[in-house]
Design a protein around this motif. Structure first.
Motif, PDB file in Angstrom:
ATOM      1  N   LEU A 124       0.864  -1.179   0.000  1.00  0.00           N
ATOM      2  CA  LEU A 124       0.000   0.000   0.000  1.00  0.00           C
ATOM      3  C   LEU A 124       0.896   1.223   0.000  1.00  0.00           C
ATOM      4  O   LEU A 124       1.923   1.242   0.688  1.00  0.00           O
ATOM      5  N   ALA A 125       0.519   2.222  -0.755  1.00  0.00           N
ATOM      6  CA  ALA A 125       1.225   3.499  -0.686  1.00  0.00           C
ATOM      7  C   ALA A 125       0.358   4.465   0.104  1.00  0.00           C
ATOM      8  O   ALA A 125      -0.865   4.481  -0.066  1.00  0.00           O
ATOM      9  N   ILE A 126       0.980   5.233   0.989  1.00  0.00           N
ATOM     10  CA  ILE A 126       0.214   6.212   1.755  1.00  0.00           C
ATOM     11  C   ILE A 126       0.842   7.598   1.604  1.00  0.00           C
ATOM     12  O   ILE A 126       2.052   7.726   1.406  1.00  0.00           O
ATOM     13  N   VAL A 127       0.008   8.604   1.674  1.00  0.00           N
ATOM     14  CA  VAL A 127       0.469   9.991   1.715  1.00  0.00           C
ATOM     15  C   VAL A 127      -0.190  10.646   2.917  1.00  0.00           C
ATOM     16  O   VAL A 127      -1.422  10.651   3.031  1.00  0.00           O
ATOM     17  N   VAL A 128       0.652  11.171   3.829  1.00  0.00           N
ATOM     18  CA  VAL A 128       0.143  11.759   5.078  1.00  0.00           C
ATOM     19  C   VAL A 128       0.567  13.224   5.158  1.00  0.00           C
ATOM     20  O   VAL A 128       1.412  13.691   4.390  1.00  0.00           O
ATOM     21  N   ASN A 129      -0.004  13.932   6.126  1.00  0.00           N
ATOM     22  CA  ASN A 129       0.294  15.356   6.285  1.00  0.00           C
ATOM     23  C   ASN A 129       1.698  15.601   6.810  1.00  0.00           C
ATOM     24  O   ASN A 129       2.187  14.886   7.687  1.00  0.00           O
ATOM     25  N   ALA A 130       2.312  16.674   6.308  1.00  0.00           N
ATOM     26  CA  ALA A 130       3.682  17.020   6.682  1.00  0.00           C
ATOM     27  C   ALA A 130       3.838  17.203   8.187  1.00  0.00           C
ATOM     28  O   ALA A 130       4.776  16.689   8.794  1.00  0.00           O
ATOM     29  N   ALA A 131       2.894  17.915   8.794  1.00  0.00           N
ATOM     30  CA  ALA A 131       3.034  18.238  10.212  1.00  0.00           C
ATOM     31  C   ALA A 131       2.897  17.002  11.098  1.00  0.00           C
ATOM     32  O   ALA A 131       3.322  17.006  12.241  1.00  0.00           O
ATOM     33  N   LYS A 133       3.784  13.769   9.934  1.00  0.00           N
ATOM     34  CA  LYS A 133       4.414  12.572   9.380  1.00  0.00           C
ATOM     35  C   LYS A 133       5.380  11.879  10.326  1.00  0.00           C
ATOM     36  O   LYS A 133       5.420  10.652  10.353  1.00  0.00           O
ATOM     37  N   ASP A 134       6.153  12.625  11.108  1.00  0.00           N
ATOM     38  CA  ASP A 134       7.093  11.959  12.024  1.00  0.00           C
ATOM     39  C   ASP A 134       6.334  11.097  13.037  1.00  0.00           C
ATOM     40  O   ASP A 134       6.701   9.945  13.279  1.00  0.00           O
ATOM     41  N   ASP A 135       5.282  11.672  13.605  1.00  0.00           N
ATOM     42  CA  ASP A 135       4.471  10.916  14.565  1.00  0.00           C
ATOM     43  C   ASP A 135       3.786   9.730  13.886  1.00  0.00           C
ATOM     44  O   ASP A 135       3.729   8.629  14.432  1.00  0.00           O
ATOM     45  N   ASP A 136       3.234   9.987  12.684  1.00  0.00           N
ATOM     46  CA  ASP A 136       2.532   8.911  11.964  1.00  0.00           C
ATOM     47  C   ASP A 136       3.473   7.738  11.700  1.00  0.00           C
ATOM     48  O   ASP A 136       3.110   6.576  11.905  1.00  0.00           O
ATOM     49  N   PHE A 137       4.655   8.052  11.210  1.00  0.00           N
ATOM     50  CA  PHE A 137       5.566   6.974  10.810  1.00  0.00           C
ATOM     51  C   PHE A 137       6.056   6.191  12.029  1.00  0.00           C
ATOM     52  O   PHE A 137       6.208   4.967  11.972  1.00  0.00           O
ATOM     53  N   ALA A 138       6.274   6.885  13.138  1.00  0.00           N
ATOM     54  CA  ALA A 138       6.681   6.182  14.360  1.00  0.00           C
ATOM     55  C   ALA A 138       5.545   5.257  14.823  1.00  0.00           C
ATOM     56  O   ALA A 138       5.766   4.088  15.162  1.00  0.00           O
ATOM     57  N   TYR A 139       4.336   5.801  14.789  1.00  0.00           N
ATOM     58  CA  TYR A 139       3.151   5.045  15.222  1.00  0.00           C
ATOM     59  C   TYR A 139       2.917   3.840  14.304  1.00  0.00           C
ATOM     60  O   TYR A 139       2.703   2.712  14.759  1.00  0.00           O
ATOM     61  N   LEU A 140       2.969   4.084  13.006  1.00  0.00           N
ATOM     62  CA  LEU A 140       2.729   3.004  12.044  1.00  0.00           C
ATOM     63  C   LEU A 140       3.815   1.939  12.126  1.00  0.00           C
ATOM     64  O   LEU A 140       3.530   0.740  12.069  1.00  0.00           O
ATOM     65  N   GLY A 141       5.059   2.379  12.256  1.00  0.00           N
ATOM     66  CA  GLY A 141       6.176   1.426  12.317  1.00  0.00           C
ATOM     67  C   GLY A 141       5.957   0.421  13.440  1.00  0.00           C
ATOM     68  O   GLY A 141       6.125  -0.792  13.258  1.00  0.00           O
TER      69      GLY A 141
END
Lengths: 380, 125
Positions: A124-131, A133-141
């Motif tokens: 899956l490819a995802i595009v998330v908000n800039a503000a 993204k750091d939190d999203d990627f840590a959470y998703l990881g």
């Protein structure tokens, strides 16, 4: 008079030099130096509505979720139907928290074949908000590890949004086949030896495309598109006025951890199967609100005068009692009048309801309105 | 012969006898971008130097305009109601905001002339 803070400390996108050369007024947005405007926000807004506008949205977070159970894994975190996405199809959804609040909103695309890079599994490819993204990627990881899926963050691609009624013809001339994409469909293309992931999508309310391009080819691609008379660059200012008129949410303003997808009027993005099965973060609250209604709702607001109401303005009912607050507002260049969005108690959400918005101590007359404020130009 | 003064808040004040006309500078309108609404004070209101006197709304944001000198508001530019873009097109002419009956000529002393204002703008960029 406040002036913009300098972008000196901010990160640069691969298109930075082009922005500066084209007279972009650079500001710091979510830690990136990006142009708020070039010629002027209204001219750039009209460029996207009438012709074709090119936006640099490389600050947004691009990543892939790879693994045999990728769709199942992501479905545990979002209320959208991801398993039901066909190859090359994309969908808007939200990362929710356990209370049903919104951590971020995102686009999810199911990759296939060559583009997935993983013939045996799913991607899956995802595009998330800039503000976010750091939190999203840590959470998703962390969350995805339990599903034997990995998160591959793409730091080496730029992202261009190419929006407006003339965008399809211009893109087709440069990249044959691109106009064959349907709304919310993406595919892999090649241009001057570089792989491009192009999708028919955007956040302006117009027909258009989003193009993920290797940083090495980003400026050349932008310049090739700008060669057409129909095309001009547009900045963050126009991006904001376009999405506001299109009734689209801006994360951190119209939606955040304190708002649920149902309150935000995003129930359309929750598929039938997900409503029946649940099984996503915050499902308890969200499914209850779907069944029984939410106590407050995001609505559109049309003002009767010319003075705009901005984020934070109090919304009152006809009797002057507070019933909510504006979350986005400004002048709508295509509407030709001020427009806003905000949350009100459910009893005041019906289109046409007379309300007032408090601006500098004055009660500006307004009415609850249907969203979007403009007729969308999506090519279905 | 009127004399034009400039403030560090990017307002201009054209003084003709006891009357002063106020607007925002061309530099200010360029920074603000497309002006979509101007909120003007009521005629008869008395403002002190530095008071919030008007509000300019661009597509992006609302900005306060401060009185570069004190006085009584004797006229406002009603044409801005239908055509706020005049502020962009002719900031230091047709895009004027208010006329004041000036209270104290001594308040003009710390304002800048055109040359000093140009240097001030340069020093800020």
């Amino acid at each position: 008079m406040a002036t913009d803070t300098g972008p000196e400390a901010a990160r640069r996108t691969p298109l930075y030099d082009l922005h500066v050369a084209q007279g972009g007024r650079m500001v710091d947005f979510a830690g990136y130096a990006l142009p708020v405007q070039y010629r002027g926000i209204i001219a750039e807004h009209e460029q996207a509505r009438d012709r074709a506008a090119l936006f640099d949205v490389s600050h947004m977070g691009q990543a892939r979720i790879v693994g045999a159970r990728a769709a199942e894994a992501l479905e545990s975190l979002v209320p959208g139907d991801i398993a039901g996405l066909g190859a090359g199809r994309m969908r808007y959804t939200q990362l929710t928290d356990d209370n049903g609040g919104i951590r971020d909103d995102l686009m999810v695309t199911r990759l296939a074949g060559d583009a997935s890079g993983d013939a045996s599994g799913d991607a899956l490819a995802i595009v998330v908000n800039a503000a976010c993204k750091d939190d999203d990627f840590a959470y998703l990881g962390t969350a995805l590890a339990g599903w034997d899926c990995s998160l591959e963050v793409d730091e080496s691609s730029a992202l261009l949004a190419f929006q407006g009624p003339e965008a399809a013809a211009v893109l087709e001339a440069e990249i044959p086949g691109a106009d064959g994409l349907a709304f919310l469909q993406g595919d892999l293309f090649h241009w001057r030896g570089a792989p491009l992931w192009i999708s028919r999508s955007g956040y302006t309310g117009e027909d258009g495309f989003e193009i993920s391009v290797p940083a090495s080819h980003a400026t050349a691609l932008a310049e090739a598109l700008l060669d057409s008379e129909e095309v001009a660059l547009a900045g963050l200012g126009a991006r904001d006025s376009l999405r506001l008129e299109a009734g689209l949410c801006l994360y951190g303003h119209d939606i955040d951890l304190t708002t649920t997808p149902v309150e935000a009027g995003l129930s359309w993005s929750i598929g039938k199967r997900r409503r029946a099965e649940g099984g996503f973060a915050g499902a308890g609250t969200i499914l209850d609100q779907l069944r029984n209604g939410a106590a407050r709702r995001r609505i559109g607001l049309r003002l009767e005068g010319r003075a705009p109401a901005r984020e934070g303005a109090e919304i009152c009912d006809a009797g002057g009692a507070p019933v909510g607050r504006v979350t986005s507002g400004g002048f709508g260049p295509t509407v030709g009048a001020p427009v806003a969005m905000g949350y009100v108690a459910a009893g005041h959400a019906a289109p046409g309801t007379p309300l007032t918005l408090t601006v500098r101590g004055r009660a500006l007359p307004a009415r609850a309105a249907c969203l979007p404020f403009i007729a969308p130009g999506y090519r279905r | 012969m009127p004399t034009t003064y400039y403030s560090e808040d990017h307002e201009w004040l054209r003084v003709d006898g006891a009357t002063g006309t106020v607007g925002i500078t061309d530099h200010a309108q360029e920074q603000l971008g497309d002006v979509v609404f101007v909120e003007l004070p009521e005629i008869g209101r008395t403002v002190l130097k530095g008071d919030d006197m008007a509000v300019v709304e661009s597509v992006k944001a609302a900005s306060e305009i401060y009185a570069p000198a004190g006085g009584e508001v004797i006229e406002t530019n009603g044409a801005l109601e239908d055509n706020p873009a005049a502020v962009n097109e002719d900031a230091e002419g047709d895009g004027w905001f208010v006329r004041l009956k000036l209270a104290d000529p001594a308040e003009l002393e710390d304002l800048m002339d055109a040359e000093a204002y140009a240097a001030f703008v340069d020093s800020q960029s």
